[in-house]
Design a protein around this motif. Structure first.
Motif, PDB file in Angstrom:
ATOM      1  N   TRP A 125      95.789 119.149 -61.141  1.00  0.00           N
ATOM      2  CA  TRP A 125      94.891 118.464 -62.052  1.00  0.00           C
ATOM      3  C   TRP A 125      94.405 119.379 -63.194  1.00  0.00           C
ATOM      4  CZ3 TRP A 125      90.032 120.294 -63.051  1.00  0.00           C
ATOM      5  CH2 TRP A 125      89.551 121.273 -62.170  1.00  0.00           C
ATOM      6  N   ALA A 126      94.385 120.690 -62.910  1.00  0.00           N
ATOM      7  CA  ALA A 126      93.881 121.640 -63.897  1.00  0.00           C
ATOM      8  C   ALA A 126      94.946 122.044 -64.916  1.00  0.00           C
ATOM      9  CB  ALA A 126      93.349 122.890 -63.183  1.00  0.00           C
ATOM     10  N   SER A 127      96.179 121.570 -64.761  1.00  0.00           N
ATOM     11  CA  SER A 127      97.245 122.004 -65.661  1.00  0.00           C
ATOM     12  C   SER A 127      97.043 121.497 -67.086  1.00  0.00           C
ATOM     13  CB  SER A 127      98.611 121.566 -65.128  1.00  0.00           C
ATOM     14  OG  SER A 127      98.682 120.164 -64.973  1.00  0.00           O
ATOM     15  N   PRO A 165      96.633 108.201 -59.864  1.00  0.00           N
ATOM     16  CA  PRO A 165      95.968 106.974 -59.402  1.00  0.00           C
ATOM     17  C   PRO A 165      95.448 106.142 -60.569  1.00  0.00           C
ATOM     18  CG  PRO A 165      95.116 108.923 -58.259  1.00  0.00           C
ATOM     19  CD  PRO A 165      95.914 109.404 -59.427  1.00  0.00           C
ATOM     20  N   GLN A 166      95.398 104.833 -60.354  1.00  0.00           N
ATOM     21  CA  GLN A 166      94.850 103.962 -61.383  1.00  0.00           C
ATOM     22  C   GLN A 166      93.358 104.249 -61.549  1.00  0.00           C
ATOM     23  OE1 GLN A 166      94.566  99.746 -59.395  1.00  0.00           O
ATOM     24  NE2 GLN A 166      96.349 100.784 -58.570  1.00  0.00           N
ATOM     25  N   GLY A 167      92.923 104.301 -62.801  1.00  0.00           N
ATOM     26  CA  GLY A 167      91.515 104.511 -63.078  1.00  0.00           C
ATOM     27  C   GLY A 167      91.224 105.766 -63.859  1.00  0.00           C
ATOM     28  N   ILE A 168      92.080 106.803 -63.725  1.00  0.00           N
ATOM     29  CA  ILE A 168      91.848 108.043 -64.452  1.00  0.00           C
ATOM     30  C   ILE A 168      92.950 108.212 -65.498  1.00  0.00           C
ATOM     31  CG2 ILE A 168      93.166 109.541 -62.881  1.00  0.00           C
ATOM     32  CD1 ILE A 168      90.864 111.622 -63.295  1.00  0.00           C
ATOM     33  N   HIS A 169      92.607 108.824 -66.607  1.00  0.00           N
ATOM     34  CA  HIS A 169      93.577 108.992 -67.693  1.00  0.00           C
ATOM     35  C   HIS A 169      94.766 109.829 -67.254  1.00  0.00           C
ATOM     36  CE1 HIS A 169      90.004 108.001 -70.223  1.00  0.00           C
ATOM     37  NE2 HIS A 169      90.919 107.440 -70.982  1.00  0.00           N
ATOM     38  N   HIS A 170      95.887 109.565 -67.869  1.00  0.00           N
ATOM     39  CA  HIS A 170      96.992 110.507 -67.798  1.00  0.00           C
ATOM     40  C   HIS A 170      97.804 110.439 -69.090  1.00  0.00           C
ATOM     41  CE1 HIS A 170      98.182 106.855 -65.601  1.00  0.00           C
ATOM     42  NE2 HIS A 170      99.438 107.090 -65.898  1.00  0.00           N
ATOM     43  N   GLY A 171      98.540 111.519 -69.310  1.00  0.00           N
ATOM     44  CA  GLY A 171      99.295 111.650 -70.539  1.00  0.00           C
ATOM     45  C   GLY A 171      99.986 112.996 -70.560  1.00  0.00           C
ATOM     46  N   PRO A 216      94.634 113.674 -60.693  1.00  0.00           N
ATOM     47  CA  PRO A 216      96.097 113.635 -60.646  1.00  0.00           C
ATOM     48  C   PRO A 216      96.613 114.533 -59.518  1.00  0.00           C
ATOM     49  CG  PRO A 216      95.306 114.013 -62.878  1.00  0.00           C
ATOM     50  CD  PRO A 216      94.130 114.189 -61.976  1.00  0.00           C
ATOM     51  N   HIS A 217      97.687 114.098 -58.882  1.00  0.00           N
ATOM     52  CA  HIS A 217      98.259 114.829 -57.759  1.00  0.00           C
ATOM     53  C   HIS A 217      99.711 115.191 -58.059  1.00  0.00           C
ATOM     54  CE1 HIS A 217      94.960 113.454 -55.023  1.00  0.00           C
ATOM     55  NE2 HIS A 217      95.000 112.387 -55.792  1.00  0.00           N
ATOM     56  N   ALA A 218     100.167 116.284 -57.466  1.00  0.00           N
ATOM     57  CA  ALA A 218     101.581 116.646 -57.484  1.00  0.00           C
ATOM     58  C   ALA A 218     101.960 117.162 -56.106  1.00  0.00           C
ATOM     59  CB  ALA A 218     101.871 117.711 -58.545  1.00  0.00           C
ATOM     60  N   MET A 219     103.166 116.820 -55.673  1.00  0.00           N
ATOM     61  CA  MET A 219     103.670 117.242 -54.369  1.00  0.00           C
ATOM     62  C   MET A 219     105.007 117.931 -54.544  1.00  0.00           C
ATOM     63  SD  MET A 219     102.875 113.812 -52.118  1.00  0.00           S
ATOM     64  CE  MET A 219     101.197 113.175 -51.960  1.00  0.00           C
ATOM     65  N   ASP A 220     105.188 119.033 -53.861  1.00  0.00           N
ATOM     66  CA  ASP A 220     106.468 119.729 -53.874  1.00  0.00           C
ATOM     67  C   ASP A 220     107.269 119.257 -52.662  1.00  0.00           C
ATOM     68  OD1 ASP A 220     108.631 121.361 -54.092  1.00  0.00           O
ATOM     69  OD2 ASP A 220     107.503 123.241 -54.218  1.00  0.00           O
ATOM     70  N   LEU A 221     108.070 118.222 -52.865  1.00  0.00           N
ATOM     71  CA  LEU A 221     108.813 117.633 -51.751  1.00  0.00           C
ATOM     72  C   LEU A 221     109.917 118.544 -51.240  1.00  0.00           C
ATOM     73  CD1 LEU A 221     109.040 113.904 -52.887  1.00  0.00           C
ATOM     74  CD2 LEU A 221     107.244 115.070 -51.610  1.00  0.00           C
ATOM     75  N   ARG A 222     110.231 119.579 -51.996  1.00  0.00           N
ATOM     76  CA  ARG A 222     111.228 120.535 -51.517  1.00  0.00           C
ATOM     77  C   ARG A 222     110.745 121.234 -50.251  1.00  0.00           C
ATOM     78  NH1 ARG A 222     111.771 123.743 -57.082  1.00  0.00           N
ATOM     79  NH2 ARG A 222     109.519 123.730 -56.671  1.00  0.00           N
ATOM     80  N   SER A 278      86.506 119.719 -65.046  1.00  0.00           N
ATOM     81  CA  SER A 278      86.451 119.610 -63.588  1.00  0.00           C
ATOM     82  C   SER A 278      86.640 118.152 -63.206  1.00  0.00           C
ATOM     83  CB  SER A 278      85.117 120.140 -63.035  1.00  0.00           C
ATOM     84  OG  SER A 278      84.048 119.287 -63.416  1.00  0.00           O
ATOM     85  N   ILE A 279      87.117 117.935 -61.979  1.00  0.00           N
ATOM     86  CA  ILE A 279      87.222 116.593 -61.405  1.00  0.00           C
ATOM     87  C   ILE A 279      86.750 116.700 -59.957  1.00  0.00           C
ATOM     88  CG2 ILE A 279      88.730 114.666 -60.799  1.00  0.00           C
ATOM     89  CD1 ILE A 279      90.623 115.486 -62.990  1.00  0.00           C
ATOM     90  N   ASP A 280      85.759 115.908 -59.600  1.00  0.00           N
ATOM     91  CA  ASP A 280      85.222 115.924 -58.244  1.00  0.00           C
ATOM     92  C   ASP A 280      85.342 114.518 -57.681  1.00  0.00           C
ATOM     93  OD1 ASP A 280      83.955 116.438 -55.877  1.00  0.00           O
ATOM     94  OD2 ASP A 280      81.939 116.583 -56.735  1.00  0.00           O
ATOM     95  N   GLY A 281      86.339 114.295 -56.834  1.00  0.00           N
ATOM     96  CA  GLY A 281      86.555 112.967 -56.281  1.00  0.00           C
ATOM     97  C   GLY A 281      88.030 112.696 -56.088  1.00  0.00           C
TER      98      GLY A 281
END
Length: 361
Positions: free
Chosen positions: A356-358, A307-313, A56-62, A49-52
């Motif tokens: 974020w849950a992917s 965003p800076q501060g949280i892991h990604h990979g 990570p975000h994703a946008m469907d610009l289509r 879970s992530i509360d805050g």
């Protein structure tokens, strides 16, 4: 510079990881500063879970393909004091001329063809083109086909990166840049010029065509560069950081381009991006074409924002499939920003809530 080694670690980053571990890079200054590599038993993206706000975000610009405000200008989706990222859809020529007085404007053509008319002359455009307009350039977009653009407005000027040991002809050679030739208009009529500055619009009307330049000289000009003219740097034995794909720099922002390239083939080399918490930069990626090998469920026309501060990979599926690939056919634009971004209402309105849950698949 001293490097300390404790416990189970590899002598070369991204190569020969200790069995049963994953590698995380904890670095400063993007991928240029001091760094440590942590060898973990579990992927740092294995959250439940992530509360805050730092998810990570994703946008469907289509979903913004009719993008345009009341003057059919670009619609911003992510902003800070240095950068405005947005989208711009046009199917017909602009009925006015536009000048951005806040900074340089870089347009990445996701779809469409047409003409970009500028003070310096016209530039034809097509998919995969970067169109770069220095601050204060007067221009008009005249599509000949349905056009959808990623817009990158930067307060600092767009410059080529420092290519260092690679030499000036690496990544992209100056000779592939397309620079306009003059096409002066000597016409009488009623012509409107809209100037955007600090979020406000000023309308100026002229009795003559604004693009009446009969000649110019200098090293500040509008230009075009196509993503497929870029020459990626790659290594068969070492996974290069995203900074190796830098296309432009603009003060507190960096623009990188991922283009088709071979992946690592050495048996002990990482093939997917290493986990990292790029603590000094937000990372945005716009997906233009192909199958982006580190992401699952992301299609062309979408955007991710970490965003800076949280892991990604990489996503788990990408890690599982890495061994079966030796080439990637993606084209994507990455924008790293030194200061945190904020989503506009338009951007928040097209966010994929469960992105974020992917990593939990």
């Amino acid at each position: 510079m001293v490097q300390y080694v404790r416990g189970r670690a590899t002598t070369q980053a991204h190569v020969g990881l200790p069995p049963g571990t994953v590698e995380e890079e904890h670095g400063r200054g993007g991928f240029y500063g001091r760094a440590s590599h942590l060898y973990r038993l579990n992927a740092p993206t294995g959250w439940t879970s992530i509360d805050g706000p730092l998810r990570p975000h994703a946008m469907d610009l289509r979903s913004l393909e009719d993008a345009g405000d009341e003057r059919a200008l670009p619609v911003d989706v992510l902003v800070n004091d240095d950068v405005r990222l947005g989208v711009w859809a046009r199917t017909s020529p602009m009925p006015f001329f536009l000048r951005d007085a806040d900074g340089d404007l870089t347009l990445f053509v996701h779809r469409g063809e047409g003409l970009l008319e500028t003070d310096f002359g016209p530039l034809t455009y097509g998919p995969g083109d970067y169109l770069v307009l220095p601050r204060g350039t007067t221009f008009r977009l005249a599509p000949s086909a349905d056009t959808f653009l990623l817009t990158i407005a930067t307060t600092a000027g767009i410059e080529p990166p420092d290519k260092g040991l690679l030499g000036r002809h690496a990544l992209w050679d100056e000779s592939v840049v397309r620079v306009p030739d003059v096409d002066p208009h000597d016409e009488a009529g009623d012509f409107e010029l809209v100037i955007r500055q600090r979020g406000q619009l000023t309308s100026v009307r002229y009795p003559f065509h604004p693009l009446d330049v009969v000649g110019w000289k200098g090293d500040l000009t509008a230009f075009a560069l196509n993503a497929l003219d870029l020459k990626p740097v790659s290594s068969f034995s070492y996974h290069l950081p995203p900074s190796a794909h830098t296309t432009f720099v603009a003060g507190n922002a960096v623009i990188c381009t991922f283009v088709p390239r071979p992946l690592e083939t050495a048996p002990d080399a990482l093939k997917v991006p290493f986990y990292h918490r790029n603590i000094d930069y937000d990372e945005v990626i716009f997906y233009h074409h192909g199958d982006f090998f580190s992401r699952a469920g992301i299609e062309p026309g979408m955007l991710t924002w970490h965003p800076q501060g949280i892991h990604h990979g990489p996503h788990p599926k990408a890690v599982a499939n890495a061994g079966s690939k030796d080439f990637t056919d993606e084209i994507a634009v990455m924008i790293d920003t030194r200061h945190p971004l904020e989503a506009t209402p338009a951007g928040a309105g097209v966010e994929l809530a469960d992105y974020w849950a992917s990593w939990m698949e």
